[in-house]
Motif scaffolding. Structure first.
Motif, PDB file in Angstrom:
ATOM      1  N   ASP B 215      13.865   3.438   6.008  1.00 32.19           N
ATOM      2  CA  ASP B 215      12.721   3.709   5.145  1.00 32.19           C
ATOM      3  C   ASP B 215      11.653   2.630   5.309  1.00 32.19           C
ATOM      4  N   TRP B 216      12.122   1.392   5.327  1.00 31.00           N
ATOM      5  CA  TRP B 216      11.175   0.285   5.451  1.00 31.00           C
ATOM      6  C   TRP B 216      10.459   0.333   6.788  1.00 31.00           C
ATOM      7  N   GLN B 217      11.213   0.671   7.805  1.00 33.80           N
ATOM      8  CA  GLN B 217      10.617   0.732   9.141  1.00 33.80           C
ATOM      9  C   GLN B 217       9.497   1.772   9.146  1.00 33.80           C
ATOM     10  N   ARG B 218       9.786   2.923   8.592  1.00 38.32           N
ATOM     11  CA  ARG B 218       8.767   3.983   8.581  1.00 38.32           C
ATOM     12  C   ARG B 218       7.637   3.627   7.621  1.00 38.32           C
ATOM     13  N   PHE B 219       7.996   2.976   6.543  1.00 34.35           N
ATOM     14  CA  PHE B 219       7.000   2.538   5.561  1.00 34.35           C
ATOM     15  C   PHE B 219       5.953   1.651   6.241  1.00 34.35           C
ATOM     16  N   GLU B 220       6.446   0.726   7.055  1.00 35.50           N
ATOM     17  CA  GLU B 220       5.505  -0.186   7.733  1.00 35.50           C
ATOM     18  C   GLU B 220       4.663   0.554   8.756  1.00 35.50           C
ATOM     19  N   GLU B 221       5.319   1.461   9.482  1.00 38.73           N
ATOM     20  CA  GLU B 221       4.577   2.227  10.483  1.00 38.73           C
ATOM     21  C   GLU B 221       3.477   3.039   9.814  1.00 38.73           C
ATOM     22  N   VAL B 222       3.843   3.676   8.709  1.00 43.68           N
ATOM     23  CA  VAL B 222       2.872   4.546   8.056  1.00 43.68           C
ATOM     24  C   VAL B 222       1.742   3.713   7.456  1.00 43.68           C
ATOM     25  N   SER B 223       2.082   2.537   6.955  1.00 41.87           N
ATOM     26  CA  SER B 223       1.021   1.677   6.415  1.00 41.87           C
ATOM     27  C   SER B 223       0.039   1.299   7.514  1.00 41.87           C
ATOM     28  N   LEU B 224       0.601   0.992   8.672  1.00 48.20           N
ATOM     29  CA  LEU B 224      -0.251   0.571   9.778  1.00 48.20           C
ATOM     30  C   LEU B 224      -1.132   1.730  10.254  1.00 48.20           C
ATOM     31  N   VAL B 225      -0.535   2.892  10.368  1.00 50.34           N
ATOM     32  CA  VAL B 225      -1.309   4.058  10.811  1.00 50.34           C
ATOM     33  C   VAL B 225      -2.396   4.376   9.787  1.00 50.34           C
ATOM     34  N   LEU B 226      -2.028   4.333   8.507  1.00 54.34           N
ATOM     35  CA  LEU B 226      -3.028   4.629   7.480  1.00 54.34           C
ATOM     36  C   LEU B 226      -4.122   3.565   7.464  1.00 54.34           C
ATOM     37  N   ALA B 227      -3.725   2.316   7.696  1.00 52.43           N
ATOM     38  CA  ALA B 227      -4.751   1.262   7.756  1.00 52.43           C
ATOM     39  C   ALA B 227      -5.681   1.520   8.928  1.00 52.43           C
ATOM     40  N   GLY B 228      -5.103   1.940  10.056  1.00 50.11           N
ATOM     41  CA  GLY B 228      -5.907   2.250  11.233  1.00 50.11           C
ATOM     42  C   GLY B 228      -6.841   3.420  10.984  1.00 50.11           C
ATOM     43  N   LEU B 229      -6.411   4.355  10.156  1.00 50.74           N
ATOM     44  CA  LEU B 229      -7.269   5.501   9.853  1.00 50.74           C
ATOM     45  C   LEU B 229      -8.264   5.167   8.743  1.00 50.74           C
ATOM     46  N   ALA B 230      -7.813   4.361   7.789  1.00 51.05           N
ATOM     47  CA  ALA B 230      -8.679   4.060   6.648  1.00 51.05           C
ATOM     48  C   ALA B 230      -9.853   3.177   7.064  1.00 51.05           C
ATOM     49  N   THR B 231      -9.667   2.360   8.098  1.00 49.10           N
ATOM     50  CA  THR B 231     -10.753   1.466   8.509  1.00 49.10           C
ATOM     51  C   THR B 231     -11.958   2.243   9.032  1.00 49.10           C
ATOM     52  N   PRO B 232     -11.781   3.125  10.019  1.00 53.95           N
ATOM     53  CA  PRO B 232     -12.953   3.943  10.387  1.00 53.95           C
ATOM     54  C   PRO B 232     -13.425   4.834   9.244  1.00 53.95           C
ATOM     55  N   LEU B 233     -12.506   5.216   8.385  1.00 54.91           N
ATOM     56  CA  LEU B 233     -12.895   6.066   7.255  1.00 54.91           C
ATOM     57  C   LEU B 233     -13.838   5.314   6.324  1.00 54.91           C
ATOM     58  N   VAL B 234     -13.466   4.073   6.011  1.00 57.05           N
ATOM     59  CA  VAL B 234     -14.269   3.319   5.062  1.00 57.05           C
ATOM     60  C   VAL B 234     -15.652   3.057   5.647  1.00 57.05           C
ATOM     61  N   LEU B 235     -15.678   2.823   6.970  1.00 57.89           N
ATOM     62  CA  LEU B 235     -16.989   2.636   7.598  1.00 57.89           C
ATOM     63  C   LEU B 235     -17.789   3.931   7.577  1.00 57.89           C
ATOM     64  N   SER B 236     -17.102   5.027   7.859  1.00 61.23           N
ATOM     65  CA  SER B 236     -17.838   6.282   7.972  1.00 61.23           C
ATOM     66  C   SER B 236     -18.287   6.788   6.604  1.00 61.23           C
ATOM     67  N   VAL B 237     -17.514   6.527   5.570  1.00 58.51           N
ATOM     68  CA  VAL B 237     -17.888   7.060   4.256  1.00 58.51           C
ATOM     69  C   VAL B 237     -19.216   6.471   3.803  1.00 58.51           C
ATOM     70  N   HIS B 238     -19.311   5.154   3.852  1.00 55.33           N
ATOM     71  CA  HIS B 238     -20.568   4.581   3.377  1.00 55.33           C
ATOM     72  C   HIS B 238     -21.697   4.816   4.372  1.00 55.33           C
ATOM     73  N   THR B 239     -21.315   4.998   5.640  1.00 51.41           N
ATOM     74  CA  THR B 239     -22.308   5.388   6.634  1.00 51.41           C
ATOM     75  C   THR B 239     -22.919   6.727   6.257  1.00 51.41           C
ATOM     76  N   ILE B 240     -22.050   7.652   5.880  1.00 49.08           N
ATOM     77  CA  ILE B 240     -22.547   8.987   5.532  1.00 49.08           C
ATOM     78  C   ILE B 240     -23.390   8.916   4.262  1.00 49.08           C
ATOM     79  N   VAL B 241     -22.955   8.081   3.321  1.00 45.59           N
ATOM     80  CA  VAL B 241     -23.774   7.890   2.126  1.00 45.59           C
ATOM     81  C   VAL B 241     -25.146   7.339   2.524  1.00 45.59           C
TER      82      VAL B 241
END
Lengths: 468, 481
Positions: B215-241
Motif C-alpha cells: 500500500d505504501w509503495q503504491r501510495f508513494e507512486e500515486v503521490s508522485l504521479v499526482l504531483a507530476g500532474l498537479a504541477t502543470p495543472l496548477v500552472l494551467s489553471v491560473h493561466t486560463i484564468v
C-alpha cells in the motif's frame, strides 16, 4: 584530476578553424552591390524560389515599412531599386546573422548554466554539488562569447551590418525618407549609445559574477573557515539571481526584440529565458555524461543523471507553455501590429517554426517521460541533441526574420558559425574543467551529493559502485 | 529519499519527539473539545457567511443591477474576488505538488493545511462564476451535453468555458490528492478513537487503510504521479484564468506575460495566505514544534522570490505599455495614467503592498519574526486583491472610446458577498482544523530521524540513534550509512 586530452583539444581547434573558414566564406559570398543583389533576385525568380515571390508580405512586416509603403506608390522602377536595396541589406546581413544566432545560442546557454548554478547554491541543493565543477567549467565559455558579443556590439554601432533596422541612417530624422516615427517614439530606449552601454553592462555584470564565484568556489575547497567563504558565495549568488532576472529581461529586449523594433510582447524576456534554460540544462547533462564516461566524475551516479533528465523534461514543457502562451494570445486577439510577427514566421519560416515545436516538446516529452529512460545515457543524448537543435532553430526563427527576412537559408555560414562556437565551447569548458579538482570538497552539502540516491531508480551506469 | 543529511541543515521537528509524540500532538485538537475562542471565531465566520449568502440570494432574486457594475464596467468585484480566491488556492498545490517534486522536506508540516486552504479557497472562487451570471439557473448550459435543442453545444473558443474545465478539474484533482494523503492519517485517528461514533466516522473516511508495504509503495507512486500532474495543472489553471483577460483586445488586458505573471502572483498571494493562517494555527493548536520559525522563513523566501517575479512583470508591463507607442496603453492598470488617474489610490496600494512591503523580508530578522511575517502576509493579501481590482476595473474604466469612460462604485451587495466568502472560508477552515489531522503525521514521521532536532544533535555528537519506538515496516536508514 581531469586531463584535457590532446585529441579533444585538436578536435576543438579544428572546429574553430573550420568554423572560421565557413564564416569567412559567408562574408566572402555575400553580395557587395545592388547589381549583385539584383542578380541573385533574378536567379531566385528563375528558380521559382518561393522566397522571392512572397517577399511583399515580408517587407510589409519588416523594418522601414513606412518607407517601403511609400515606394509602392512611386513608379515601378524605383520600387525595384528600393526592393533590390532592401534585399541587398538582407543578403549582407546573412553572414552576420549566422554568427549572431550561434553566438546568442552559446552565450545564452552559458549564461543560463551560470544562473542555474547560482540557483543551486541559493536553494542549498544537496544533489547537485558533484556537478558544480561541471557547471563552473561550462561557464568559462562566458568570457570568449562575451568578447565576440562586444565585437558584435561594436560592429552594429559602426554600421558594418544592418541587423538592427533602427540603427539605419535617418531613422530618427524626420526629414529623411528613412524616418520611422514609431521607432522615433521609442528613442528614449532604442538609441545607439544606450543600447551599447546597456549591452556592455549586462556582459560586465555576468562576467563579474562568473569570475567571482569560480574563484570563491575553488577557495571553498581549502578554506576551512567555518563556512565563511561558502556563505559569501551564497550571498553573492542571491545578488546575482536578482541582477540576472532584470538583466536577462532587458537583454532579450535589446538583443532580440530590437531586431523587430515595431513588435513587442511582454512575455518575450521569459520566453527567451525558458528556451535558453532548457538548453543549458541539456548541455550540463551532456557534458556530465561525457565526463563521467571518461571517469572524470567520481561519485556522479545514475540518480544525478536522472535529476538532470527530469529538469530537461520539465523545462521542455515549461518552454512549450510559454511558447504557446505567447503564440496563442497573439493569434487569438489578432491585433495587426502583433500578429505580423507570427504571420511572417508562418509564411516564410513555416517548416522550422513548426519543426521546433516537435523537437522541443513532443520528442523530449515522449522520450523522457519514463523514469527508467531518464538514467540511460544514450536516451538522454538523443533527447538532448533534439532539444539543442530545436532551440537553435528557436533562436534562428527569433533572429532571422528581422535581419534577413525571406532571404534565409541554412548553409555553410550558419554551420560554420555553429562549429566555431562549438569549438570555442569545448575548448573553454574542458580546459577550465582540467584546472580544478572535480569534486568541490569544501561545500557543506558535498556528502549529501555523494550519497544521493533517488528512491525508485536502480543504479547501473558509471559511478554506481560508489554508492553503497 | 537521500539517506544522509548535511549537519548544517536546520531541524524540521523541534524537541525530543518520538513517533508517538507526533501522533499525540496531531490527534489532540481532534480528540479534545473546542475552546471558547474557537466558538467565537466560528460564530463570527458563520454570521459573515449567512450575510454573504443573503446578499447572493438578494442578487439572484433581484438582478445583477444591485451590484455596482455599469454598462462599461461589467466585471469588477465579482471577478476580482474570483481571481483572488483562485490565486490563494494555488499555494496549496504548490506546496503539496511542486515542493514534492523538488523534494523539499519542510513542506511536510504545512502541506495538509495548504491543501485544505486550496480546496476551501476554490469553493469560494467557484461561487463567483455562478453568481455573476445574469441567469444563473441556465448555468448548466456551459456544459457540453447532448440536448433537445438539436444538440446545441458550447463554443470551445471562450476562455470563460476553459475556466469551467480548469476550475472543476483543479478542484477534483486537488480533492483526490488531498484525500489520498489523508488516508493514513484518518486511519491513525480511527485506530485511536475511543468513542464508537468517532471510530465509525474515521473508519469510513480512511477507506480501510491498513498500511501494508504494498500500500505504501503504491501510495508513494500515486503521490508522485499526482504531483507530476498537479504541477502543470496548477500552472494551467491560473493561466486560463489569466486568459480571461489576455485573450481580449483591451489595452491593459491583452498582454502575453499574463499567464506566467498570474501564476507567480497566485503563488505569491497563496503563500501569504498560508502564512496568515499558519501563523495563527501553529499557536492555537500547539504545533509550534512542527511549524517552526524555519518553515515561516522558507515560506517568506518563496514570497520574496515570487514577489520579485511579480515585480519584474510589473516593470515589464509598465515598460512595454510605453514601448508599444500606443496611446491607449496610457490608461492601463500599470501606466502613468493609472498612477495619476482617479484610481491612483488603487494603483499606489498595489505598489505599496505588493512591491515595497515584501522587501522587508530581505532582512533575516523580519523573515523569522512571526509578528512581522503575519503583518506582511496581510499586506500581500490586500495588495494582491488590489492587483486584480486594478487589472479589471482600471482597464475597463478607460477603454478605447472616451465616451465610454466611467467609474465603478461598489454597493453593499458587492462588499457583502466578498465578506461572505471570507466568512465561508473561515467556517470551512475552522471545522477542518477541529476534525482533520492538520499535519500529515505519516509524512512528518518519515523525516523525524533525518531532520528531527533530537536525532540531528545525537548524530553531531556521534551518539548512535536508535528508534524511540520500533514501528513495524520501517527501518532506520540513517544508521546504515
Amino acid at each position: 584530476m581531469y586531463q584535457f586530452s590532446g585529441k579533444l583539444k585538436t578536435f576543438s581547434l579544428a572546429l574553430i578553424l573550420i568554423g572560421l573558414v565557413g564564416i569567412g566564406y559567408g562574408f566572402y559570398s555575400a553580395p557587395k552591390t545592388v547589381e549583385e543583389a539584383k542578380e541573385i533576385i533574378a536567379q531566385q525568380a528563375s528558380h521559382g524560389d518561393s522566397h522571392a515571390t512572397s517577399h511583399e508580405e515580408v517587407s510589409a512586416d519588416g523594418h522601414k515599412s513606412e518607407a517601403h509603403g511609400e515606394s509602392h506608390a512611386s513608379v515601378d522602377e524605383s520600387h525595384d531599386d528600393a526592393h533590390a536595396e532592401h534585399v541587398l541589406h538582407q543578403l549582407k546581413n546573412k553572414p552576420w546573422s549566422a554568427v549572431y544566432v550561434a553566438l546568442f545560442f552559446f552565450l545564452g546557454i552559458t549564461l543560463l548554466v551560470l544562473a542555474f548554478y547560482a540557483i543551486q547554491r541559493v536553494a542549498q541543493a544537496g544533489w547537485s554539488i558533484l556537478l558544480f565543477r561541471v557547471m563552473e567549467a561550462i561557464t568559462a565559455n562566458l568570457v570568449p562569447t562575451s568578447i565576440v558579443m562586444v565585437l558584435i556590439v561594436i560592429s552594429a554601432v559602426m554600421h558594418w551590418n544592418h541587423m538592427f533596422p533602427w540603427m539605419a541612417e535617418g531613422v530618427f530624422d524626420p526629414t529623411s525618407p528613412n524616418y520611422d516615427p514609431i521607432v522615433d517614439g521609442k528613442s528614449w530606449w532604442i538609441n545607439v549609445p544606450g543600447w551599447a552601454i546597456r549591452s556592455i553592462i549586462y556582459l560586465a555584470l555576468w562576467n563579474a559574477y562568473r569570475w567571482f564565484i569560480r574563484r570563491n568556489s575553488i577557495k571553498e575547497d581549502t578554506a576551512n573557515d567555518g563556512g565563511k567563504t561558502y556563505k559569501l558565495s551564497y550571498n553573492v549568488s542571491v545578488g546575482f539571481i536578482f541582477v540576472f532576472m532584470i538583466t536577462e529581461t532587458m537583454m532579450s529586449w535589446d538583443w532580440i526584440m530590437g531586431l523587430d523594433p515595431h513588435w513587442f510582447s511582454t512575455l518575450f524576456g521569459w520566453y527567451v529565458l525558458s528556451s535558453l534554460l532548457v538548453s543549458a540544462l541539456t548541455v550540463i547533462a551532456l557534458v556530465t555524461i561525457y565526463l563521467r564516461s571518461k571517469g572524470a566524475l567520481p561519485g556522479v551516479n545514475d540518480s544525478h543523471i536522472h535529476d538532470l533528465a527530469k529538469y530537461m523534461f520539465g523545462f521542455s514543457i515549461f518552454w512549450t507553455y510559454l511558447w504557446f502562451s505567447q503564440f496563442m494570445l497573439i493569434w487569438y486577439a489578432d491585433i495587426p501590429e502583433e500578429t505580423t510577427y507570427f504571420a511572417m514566421r508562418f509564411n516564410e519560416y513555416n517548416f522550422p517554426f513548426l519543426a521546433m515545436v516537435v523537437m522541443n516538446f513532443a520528442f523530449p516529452v515522449l522520450l523522457l517521460l519514463n523514469s527508467d529512460f531518464k538514467s540511460i545515457p544514450w536516451f538522454i543524448v538523443i533527447g538532448g541533441v533534439a532539444i539543442l537543435c530545436g532551440h537553435y532553430i528557436d533562436i534562428f526563427v527569433m533572429v532571422m526574420p528581422g535581419t534577413v527576412g525571406a532571404q534565409w537559408s541554412f548553409g555553410i555560414p550558419e554551420i560554420g558559425a555553429i562549429l566555431f562556437f562549438l569549438g570555442v565551447f569545448i575548448y573553454a569548458t574542458f580546459s577550465s574543467f582540467a584546472k580544478a579538482s572535480a569534486i568541490p570538497t569544501g561545500n557543506p552539502f558535498i556528502e549529501e551529493s555523494k550519497h544521493y540516491h533517488y528512491y525508485n531508480i536502480e543504479h547501473r551506469g558509471e559511478g554506481s559502485g560508489d554508492h553503497h | 529519499m537521500s539517506h544522509y543529511e548535511a549537519p548544517i541543515r536546520e531541524p524540521l521537528v523541534l524537541g525530543d519527539k518520538s513517533y508517538h509524540d507526533i501522533t499525540e500532538d496531531i490527534a489532540k485538537p481532534i480528540e479534545g473539545v473546542a475552546n471558547k475562542n474557537w466558538y467565537i471565531a466560528f460564530y463570527i465566520s458563520l454570521a459573515a457567511t449567512l450575510w454573504g449568502f443573503g446578499c447572493i440570494f438578494y442578487t439572484i432574486g433581484t438582478g445583477i443591477g444591485v451590484w455596482g457594475l455599469n454598462k462599461n464596467i461589467g466585471w469588477a468585484w465579482d471577478i476580482t474576488n474570483f481571481v483572488w480566491w483562485v490565486g490563494i488556492g494555488h499555494a496549496g498545490t504548490l506546496i503539496s505538488a511542486v515542493l514534492l517534486l523538488f523534494r523539499q522536506k519542510w513542506r511536510m508540516a504545512i502541506n495538509r493545511s495548504a491543501e485544505a486552504m486550496t480546496i476551501f479557497a476554490v469553493f469560494q472562487a467557484g461561487l463567483f462564476p455562478l453568481i455573476h451570471m445574469g441567469r444563473p439557473w441556465n448555468g448548466y448550459w456551459v456544459l457540453p451535453m447532448p440536448n433537445q435543442f438539436g444538440s446545441l453545444w458550447v463554443n470551445f473558443n471562450s476562455p470563460l468555458l476553459w475556466d469551467v474545465f480548469a476550475i472543476s478539474t483543479y478542484l477534483s484533482v486537488s480533492l483526490v490528492f488531498w484525500w489520498t494523503g489523508l488516508l493514513p492519517d484518518f486511519a491513525m485517528i480511527r485506530d485511536r478513537a475511543v468513542k464508537p461514533f468517532q471510530k465509525k466516522i474515521y473508519a469510513l473516511l480512511s477507506f480501510g487503510w491498513s498500511g501494508r508495504a504494498k500500500d505504501w509503495q503504491r501510495f508513494e507512486e500515486v503521490s508522485l504521479v499526482l504531483a507530476g500532474l498537479a504541477t502543470p495543472l496548477v500552472l494551467s489553471v491560473h493561466t486560463i484564468v489569466s486568459m480571461d483577460f489576455a485573450t481580449s483586445i483591451n489595452p491593459g488586458w491583452h498582454s502575453t506575460i499574463f499567464p506566467p505573471y498570474f501564476v507567480a502572483g497566485a503563488i505569491f498571494s497563496g503563500f501569504a495566505m498560508v502564512q496568515t493562517l499558519l501563523g495563527i494555527m501553529r499557536k492555537v493548536t500547539n504545533l509550534e514544534d512542527y511549524i517552526t520559525r524555519m518553515h515561516i522563513e522558507y515560506m517568506n523566501i518563496v514570497i520574496i522570490l515570487t514577489g520579485g517575479i511579480v515585480a519584474v512583470a510589473y516593470a515589464t508591463e509598465f515598460f512595454i505599455a510605453w514601448y508599444t507607442g500606443s496611446p491607449y496603453e496610457n490608461y492601463t492598470y500599470l501606466s502613468v495614467g493609472a498612477a495619476t488617474g482617479p484610481y491612483a489610490w488603487a494603483f499606489w496600494s498595489l505598489i505599496l503592498f505588493n512591491i515595497i512591503t515584501p522587501q522587508l523580508l530581505w532582512i533575516k530578522k523580519f523573515r523569522r519574526s512571526f509578528v512581522i511575517t503575519f503583518i506582511i502576509s496581510i499586506a500581500i493579501n490586500i495588495g494582491m486583491w488590489f492587483e486584480r481590482f486594478d487589472i479589471i476595473a482600471i482597464v475597463l474604466s478607460k477603454g478605447h472610446l472616451p465616451s465610454t469612460w466611467w467609474r465603478f462604485e461598489p454597493t453593499f451587495v458587492d462588499v457583502g458577498i466578498f465578506v461572505g466568502t471570507i466568512g465561508f472560508f473561515g467556517v470551512l477552515f475552522l471545522l477542518y482544523a477541529r476534525t482533520f489531522p492538520v499535519i500529515a503525521q505519516a509524512e512528518v514521521k518519515t523525516i523525524l530521524k533525518s531532520s528531527g532536532e533530537f536525532y540531528k544533535k545525537r548524530r553531531e555528537q556521534g551518539i548512535p540513534t536508535k528508534p524511540a519506538i520500533n514501528v513495524a515496516g520501517t527501518t532506520d536508514k540513517s544508521n546504515k550509512e
